[in-house]
Design an enzyme around this catalytic site. Structure first.
Site, mmCIF file in Angstrom:
data_model
loop_
_atom_site.group_PDB
_atom_site.id
_atom_site.type_symbol
_atom_site.label_atom_id
_atom_site.label_comp_id
_atom_site.label_asym_id
_atom_site.label_seq_id
_atom_site.Cartn_x
_atom_site.Cartn_y
_atom_site.Cartn_z
ATOM 1 N N ASP A 53 -1.328 -46.517 65.421
ATOM 2 C CA ASP A 53 -2.610 -47.062 65.890
ATOM 3 C C ASP A 53 -3.105 -46.438 67.176
ATOM 4 O O ASP A 53 -2.336 -46.266 68.135
ATOM 5 C CB ASP A 53 -2.475 -48.564 66.195
ATOM 6 C CG ASP A 53 -2.224 -49.403 64.964
ATOM 7 O OD1 ASP A 53 -2.543 -48.940 63.870
ATOM 8 O OD2 ASP A 53 -1.703 -50.510 65.121
ATOM 9 N N ARG B 192 9.917 -59.818 75.785
ATOM 10 C CA ARG B 192 9.780 -59.628 74.342
ATOM 11 C C ARG B 192 11.060 -59.089 73.725
ATOM 12 O O ARG B 192 11.391 -59.412 72.588
ATOM 13 C CB ARG B 192 8.632 -58.657 74.034
ATOM 14 C CG ARG B 192 7.249 -59.228 74.271
ATOM 15 C CD ARG B 192 6.186 -58.189 73.955
ATOM 16 N NE ARG B 192 6.264 -57.738 72.572
ATOM 17 C CZ ARG B 192 5.702 -56.629 72.122
ATOM 18 N NH1 ARG B 192 5.034 -55.846 72.939
ATOM 19 N NH2 ARG B 192 5.805 -56.291 70.860
ATOM 20 N N GLU C 15 2.489 -47.949 60.293
ATOM 21 C CA GLU C 15 1.182 -47.900 60.962
ATOM 22 C C GLU C 15 1.305 -47.080 62.244
ATOM 23 O O GLU C 15 2.305 -47.169 62.961
ATOM 24 C CB GLU C 15 0.717 -49.318 61.294
ATOM 25 C CG GLU C 15 -0.769 -49.435 61.561
ATOM 26 C CD GLU C 15 -1.247 -50.886 61.524
ATOM 27 O OE1 GLU C 15 -1.881 -51.304 62.505
ATOM 28 O OE2 GLU C 15 -0.968 -51.588 60.526
ATOM 29 N N GLN D 222 -4.931 -48.819 73.583
ATOM 30 C CA GLN D 222 -3.601 -49.293 73.210
ATOM 31 C C GLN D 222 -3.088 -48.449 72.056
ATOM 32 O O GLN D 222 -3.780 -48.263 71.052
ATOM 33 C CB GLN D 222 -3.639 -50.763 72.793
ATOM 34 C CG GLN D 222 -2.315 -51.279 72.245
ATOM 35 C CD GLN D 222 -2.323 -52.774 71.994
ATOM 36 O OE1 GLN D 222 -2.220 -53.571 72.912
ATOM 37 N NE2 GLN D 222 -2.453 -53.171 70.729
ATOM 38 N N THR D 223 -1.886 -47.925 72.198
ATOM 39 C CA THR D 223 -1.237 -47.185 71.121
ATOM 40 C C THR D 223 -0.109 -48.051 70.563
ATOM 41 O O THR D 223 0.517 -48.827 71.292
ATOM 42 C CB THR D 223 -0.671 -45.851 71.627
ATOM 43 O OG1 THR D 223 0.352 -46.106 72.611
ATOM 44 C CG2 THR D 223 -1.764 -45.003 72.256
ATOM 45 N N GLU E 40 -6.042 -48.108 69.354
ATOM 46 C CA GLU E 40 -6.971 -49.230 69.453
ATOM 47 C C GLU E 40 -7.631 -49.209 70.821
ATOM 48 O O GLU E 40 -6.948 -49.134 71.849
ATOM 49 C CB GLU E 40 -6.226 -50.555 69.247
ATOM 50 C CG GLU E 40 -5.688 -50.707 67.832
ATOM 51 C CD GLU E 40 -4.822 -51.947 67.673
ATOM 52 O OE1 GLU E 40 -4.992 -52.665 66.675
ATOM 53 O OE2 GLU E 40 -3.959 -52.187 68.550
ATOM 54 N N GLU F 259 3.923 -51.286 71.522
ATOM 55 C CA GLU F 259 2.656 -51.055 72.207
ATOM 56 C C GLU F 259 2.838 -50.370 73.563
ATOM 57 O O GLU F 259 3.796 -50.649 74.288
ATOM 58 C CB GLU F 259 1.906 -52.378 72.448
ATOM 59 C CG GLU F 259 1.522 -53.133 71.197
ATOM 60 C CD GLU F 259 2.540 -54.205 70.841
ATOM 61 O OE1 GLU F 259 3.704 -54.078 71.285
ATOM 62 O OE2 GLU F 259 2.170 -55.154 70.135
ATOM 63 N N GLY G 253 -5.555 -60.889 76.800
ATOM 64 C CA GLY G 253 -4.843 -61.841 75.971
ATOM 65 C C GLY G 253 -5.703 -62.913 75.359
ATOM 66 O O GLY G 253 -5.223 -64.002 75.032
ATOM 67 N N GLY H 176 5.577 -54.878 67.506
ATOM 68 C CA GLY H 176 5.110 -53.507 67.595
ATOM 69 C C GLY H 176 5.718 -52.778 68.772
ATOM 70 O O GLY H 176 6.575 -53.294 69.496
#
Length: 317
Positions: free
Chosen positions: A135, A308, A133, A150-151, A137, A164, A229, A162
């Site tokens: 993206d 993360r 994918e 957002q990529t 967004e 991001e 969020g 992801g």
């Protein structure tokens, strides 16, 4: 009983009042400037001028939303609507292995918290557990904050986490159409806004989209995560939310599963439909513009998110 204030105490109170007023004005100015983050963007080559506009009605079909999808102007424009009944979306008729994908998008005005407008490539319909994918967004805003882009990249089964990166825009995306573009070839995936690169994801490892993908344009309810969020969900009192699409450009290598090589290959070893130095490597002018965008407008990158990633992905090093 009357209490008389001395001139000294009156002057102190007046000074304190003036200070508070100035503080409020200053905070208001900061908030206003954050809502109206307007910059003069750098000059860059207009890659979108190199490709013809396609007919939306010929290249896309309705993915979901029924009557919430409307194609007008003999296929030159489309509107997608999110209301209480449904979001809506378009999906390309063909799948593509590399290419140049662009759409001019005008976003819904007003309070659009929780709304997600997406222009992206994906093959999750064919590879639900190991899909690729790429993206773009566009995440809706509340009364205090602005739209965010957002990529994201998923590749070869790494779908749990992801890659991001988030940016503010340097213009109001609700007043007119702006171009959002993805370049995907064997060298890199590049995300561009009005032809300015905001992110380059280079093909340096096995984490890179490698399988043919469809092109999607959608609007949907992302209340659970899109705005702060999930703090601000979609307020359907403001519905319908309408996004306008125009100037669609799809120049990709159409994937034919029964063929030994993609239909647009010049040779059996070439898979890239966008050839030439302007698509293989960013120019110094484009790199400078990307540095400008990332320095002034990027406010989140997964490469800096140690909560993360205990060990950072290799491309972050």
């Amino acid at each position: 009983m009357h209490v008389l204030c001395s001139p000294t105490s009156m002057a102190f109170l007046q000074g304190k009042l003036v200070f508070l007023c100035l503080l409020v004005l200053c905070m208001s100015s900061v908030l206003a400037s954050s809502r109206k983050r307007r910059y003069t963007s750098p000059s860059v080559p207009r890659l979108t001028d190199a490709f013809p506009h396609v007919s939306i009605s010929n290249v896309f079909s309705k993915a979901f939303g029924g009557s919430n999808v409307q194609v007008t102007g003999n296929g030159s424009m489309a509107t997608l609507v999110l209301d209480k009944s449904s979001g809506s979306g378009l999906a390309s008729v063909n799948k593509y292995h590399y290419g140049f994908f662009s759409a001019a998008i005008k976003l819904p005005p007003g309070d659009s918290s929780g709304v997600v407008v997406a222009f992206y490539l994906s093959n999750a319909d064919v590879f639900p557990h190991n899909h690729d994918e790429i993206d773009i967004e566009l995440l809706g805003h509340d009364k205090r904050n602005e739209w965010v882009i957002q990529t994201n990249v998923y590749a070869n089964g790494s779908v749990s986490t992801g890659r991001e990166e988030k940016f503010y825009l340097w213009f109001d995306p609700t007043t007119q159409h702006h171009q959002y573009t993805i370049i995907w070839n064997n060298y890199h995936a590049v995300f561009l806004v009005d032809n300015i690169p905001v992110r380059e994801f280079e093909h340096k490892s096995s984490f890179f989209p490698s399988k043919p993908m469809s092109v999607y344009a959608t609007i949907w309810d992302g209340s659970e995560w899109a705005t702060h969020g999930g703090k601000y969900p979609v307020n359907y009192k403001n519905a319908p939310f309408t996004v306008s699409l125009a100037e669609m450009e799809i120049s990709g290598c159409i994937s034919n599963p029964s063929a030994s090589a993609p239909s647009c290959s010049k040779t059996s070893s070439s898979l890239d439909p966008v050839e030439g130095p302007e698509f293989v490597k960013l120019t110094k002018q484009q790199v400078s513009a990307m540095d400008w965008a990332r320095g002034k407008l990027m406010f989140y990158s997964y490469c800096k998110d140690t909560s993360r990633f205990k060990v950072m992905p290799p491309e972050c090093k």
